[in-house]
Design a protein around this motif. Structure first.
Motif, mmCIF file in Angstrom:
data_model
loop_
_atom_site.group_PDB
_atom_site.id
_atom_site.type_symbol
_atom_site.label_atom_id
_atom_site.label_comp_id
_atom_site.label_asym_id
_atom_site.label_seq_id
_atom_site.Cartn_x
_atom_site.Cartn_y
_atom_site.Cartn_z
ATOM 1 N N LYS A 106 -50.810 30.318 -78.643
ATOM 2 C CA LYS A 106 -50.991 30.295 -80.089
ATOM 3 C C LYS A 106 -50.176 29.185 -80.727
ATOM 4 O O LYS A 106 -50.553 28.605 -81.734
ATOM 5 C CB LYS A 106 -50.586 31.652 -80.669
ATOM 6 N N SER A 107 -49.041 28.875 -80.162
ATOM 7 C CA SER A 107 -48.126 27.921 -80.779
ATOM 8 C C SER A 107 -48.296 26.549 -80.173
ATOM 9 O O SER A 107 -48.608 26.384 -79.016
ATOM 10 C CB SER A 107 -46.690 28.402 -80.570
ATOM 11 N N SER A 108 -48.030 25.519 -80.996
ATOM 12 C CA SER A 108 -48.046 24.138 -80.498
ATOM 13 C C SER A 108 -46.625 23.601 -80.450
ATOM 14 O O SER A 108 -46.408 22.398 -80.494
ATOM 15 C CB SER A 108 -48.924 23.270 -81.401
ATOM 16 N N ASP A 109 -45.659 24.495 -80.368
ATOM 17 C CA ASP A 109 -44.252 24.125 -80.339
ATOM 18 C C ASP A 109 -43.989 23.184 -79.182
ATOM 19 O O ASP A 109 -44.243 23.505 -78.032
ATOM 20 C CB ASP A 109 -43.405 25.399 -80.204
ATOM 21 N N SER A 110 -43.468 21.978 -79.487
ATOM 22 C CA SER A 110 -43.259 20.967 -78.447
ATOM 23 C C SER A 110 -42.171 21.368 -77.467
ATOM 24 O O SER A 110 -42.056 20.791 -76.389
ATOM 25 C CB SER A 110 -42.913 19.622 -79.091
ATOM 26 N N PRO A 160 -53.401 50.415 -74.060
ATOM 27 C CA PRO A 160 -52.425 50.015 -75.089
ATOM 28 C C PRO A 160 -52.300 48.499 -75.177
ATOM 29 O O PRO A 160 -52.319 47.799 -74.168
ATOM 30 C CB PRO A 160 -51.123 50.655 -74.594
ATOM 31 N N ASN A 161 -52.168 48.012 -76.395
ATOM 32 C CA ASN A 161 -52.029 46.572 -76.599
ATOM 33 C C ASN A 161 -50.818 46.005 -75.873
ATOM 34 O O ASN A 161 -50.848 44.887 -75.356
ATOM 35 C CB ASN A 161 -51.939 46.259 -78.092
ATOM 36 N N GLN A 162 -49.724 46.796 -75.848
ATOM 37 C CA GLN A 162 -48.512 46.330 -75.193
ATOM 38 C C GLN A 162 -48.735 46.138 -73.699
ATOM 39 O O GLN A 162 -48.190 45.215 -73.095
ATOM 40 C CB GLN A 162 -47.362 47.310 -75.429
ATOM 41 N N PHE A 163 -49.561 46.983 -73.093
ATOM 42 C CA PHE A 163 -49.904 46.837 -71.672
ATOM 43 C C PHE A 163 -50.568 45.485 -71.432
ATOM 44 O O PHE A 163 -50.262 44.777 -70.479
ATOM 45 C CB PHE A 163 -50.847 47.970 -71.248
ATOM 46 N N PHE A 164 -51.492 45.121 -72.315
ATOM 47 C CA PHE A 164 -52.216 43.856 -72.193
ATOM 48 C C PHE A 164 -51.253 42.677 -72.315
ATOM 49 O O PHE A 164 -51.288 41.740 -71.506
ATOM 50 C CB PHE A 164 -53.289 43.784 -73.274
ATOM 51 N N LEU A 165 -50.381 42.722 -73.321
ATOM 52 C CA LEU A 165 -49.439 41.628 -73.533
ATOM 53 C C LEU A 165 -48.475 41.473 -72.370
ATOM 54 O O LEU A 165 -48.184 40.359 -71.915
ATOM 55 C CB LEU A 165 -48.647 41.855 -74.822
ATOM 56 N N SER A 190 -47.817 33.637 -76.439
ATOM 57 C CA SER A 190 -47.414 33.600 -77.842
ATOM 58 C C SER A 190 -48.131 34.593 -78.745
ATOM 59 O O SER A 190 -47.814 34.676 -79.925
ATOM 60 C CB SER A 190 -47.625 32.196 -78.408
ATOM 61 N N ILE A 191 -49.114 35.295 -78.256
ATOM 62 C CA ILE A 191 -49.799 36.235 -79.134
ATOM 63 C C ILE A 191 -48.977 37.510 -79.284
ATOM 64 O O ILE A 191 -48.130 37.835 -78.448
ATOM 65 C CB ILE A 191 -51.219 36.563 -78.624
ATOM 66 N N GLU A 198 -61.079 41.471 -77.127
ATOM 67 C CA GLU A 198 -61.329 40.477 -78.167
ATOM 68 C C GLU A 198 -60.054 40.269 -78.971
ATOM 69 O O GLU A 198 -59.407 41.235 -79.383
ATOM 70 C CB GLU A 198 -62.462 40.935 -79.082
ATOM 71 N N LEU A 199 -59.715 39.010 -79.184
ATOM 72 C CA LEU A 199 -58.516 38.670 -79.941
ATOM 73 C C LEU A 199 -58.877 38.321 -81.383
ATOM 74 O O LEU A 199 -60.043 38.096 -81.711
ATOM 75 C CB LEU A 199 -57.794 37.489 -79.279
#
Length: 331
Positions: free
Chosen positions: A77-81, A113-118, A127-128, A156-157
């Motif tokens: 998600k991030s473009s942090d260099s 659970p969403n936490q399982f996916f992450l 980064s999501i 789906e995100l």
């Protein structure tokens, strides 16, 4: 390059004005003097040449934009260099999916659970957040080749994530193995090699922009699901064969995604891959390659694409049966 892209965009968007300009110029030429005709023709030839070159370049780029687009996709998600570069591009993730160990204590068949996916796929989605997961939906149980009984889910995100983040996919979980994997497919099919088989390849279509290609996977017995077959291969019609096309260019499909069947076409006991539908063509004459307006197609071509399955020892391949339609794909 930027100025060329701007001109190409303008040329494609303003193609109607360009055609009107040509018609007007021809009418003017009819009544012009010989000296005026020579001057007009010199300028007109130059303008047509530049316009044609730009459109030709853009058309060729469009044929390959799916491939190059994959290389440019970032799953972060991030473009942090300061962030460590990703080991895998989206193209890598389409060619193979790494199996990860998972904690099954919090997994229920109808609820992930969403936490399982992450936690399970943090290397792919560094980064999501939990709020970025729109849904994880249970679909069915299936026996995948070399992998065993599997629970299959669609995920789906959030649409709010950057365009570069691919937002749809398939999640598979083996409770026996306590392992999982994800595939960046918009939908999936279960493919058999023989009619009597009870174990399946996992397959499906990956869509990027207006085109999509078919991928087929099998577990390698160690740590990866590998793509054993893809219609994106340069071996098929030079640039690959899209099985999904909703483009606003000269051609699109009806339906947008070709109808897939896993059937034995050549009656040799092996189940083949068949895709059928129509190619709708909207361009002719000077418009060829310049895109189209919203109107009825100028022609319709019946598509029937078959990849014949072959098995020699433990090696399984799929070969394109007929290439006569290939020229229809490159308008």
């Amino acid at each position: 390059m930027e100025s060329l892209n701007r001109f190409t965009y303008y040329a494609r968007e303003k193609r109607g004005m360009f055609l009107h300009f040509l018609e007007t110029s021809i009418e003017y030429l009819i009544n012009a003097s010989e000296k005026e005709k020579n001057k007009i023709m010199k300028n007109l030839r130059f303008i047509i040449l530049i316009f044609s070159l730009c459109i030709s370049c853009k058309h060729r780029l469009d044929e390959k934009k799916y491939k190059t687009g994959l290389d440019n996709i970032s799953l972060s998600k991030s473009s942090d260099s300061t962030r460590e570069p990703q080991d895998s591009t989206a193209n890598d993730l389409l060619n193979k999916s790494k199996v990860v160990g998972v904690n099954l204590d919090i997994v229920k068949k109808d609820s992930i659970p969403n936490q399982f996916f992450l936690t399970s796929f943090s290397d792919i989605f560094p980064s999501i957040t939990i709020n970025d997961i729109k849904k994880i939906m249970y679909v069915k149980e299936a026996n995948l080749r070399n992998w065993g009984m599997t629970s299959i889910y669609k995920f789906e995100l959030s649409d709010q994530l950057p365009e570069s983040v691919y937002k749809k996919g398939i999640l598979v979980i083996s409770k026996l193995r306590a392992q999982a994997a994800i595939f960046f497919l918009d939908n999936f099919d279960l493919v058999k090699l023989k009619e009597a088989d009870t174990a399946y390849f996992l397959a499906g279509v990956h869509i990027l922009k207006s085109r999509g290609y078919f991928y087929l996977y099998e577990f390698d017995g160690t740590q990866y699901f590998l793509s054993k077959f893809s219609t994106l291969s340069d071996n098929y019609c030079n640039n690959g064969i899209p099985v999904y096309n909703n483009s606003l260019e000269c051609i699109c499909y009806k339906p947008f995604e070709l109808i897939f069947k896993n059937i034995d076409v050549d009656k040799d006991g092996l189940m083949d891959l068949n895709f059928s539908g129509d190619i709708l063509s909207f361009c002719e004459g000077l418009q060829n390659g310049y895109g189209r307006e919203d109107r009825k197609p100028t022609s319709v071509f019946k598509l029937n694409i078959t990849f014949i399955a072959s098995q020699k020892n433990n090696e399984i391949t799929w070969m394109l049966l007929d290439t006569s339609f290939c020229s229809k794909l490159n308008k």
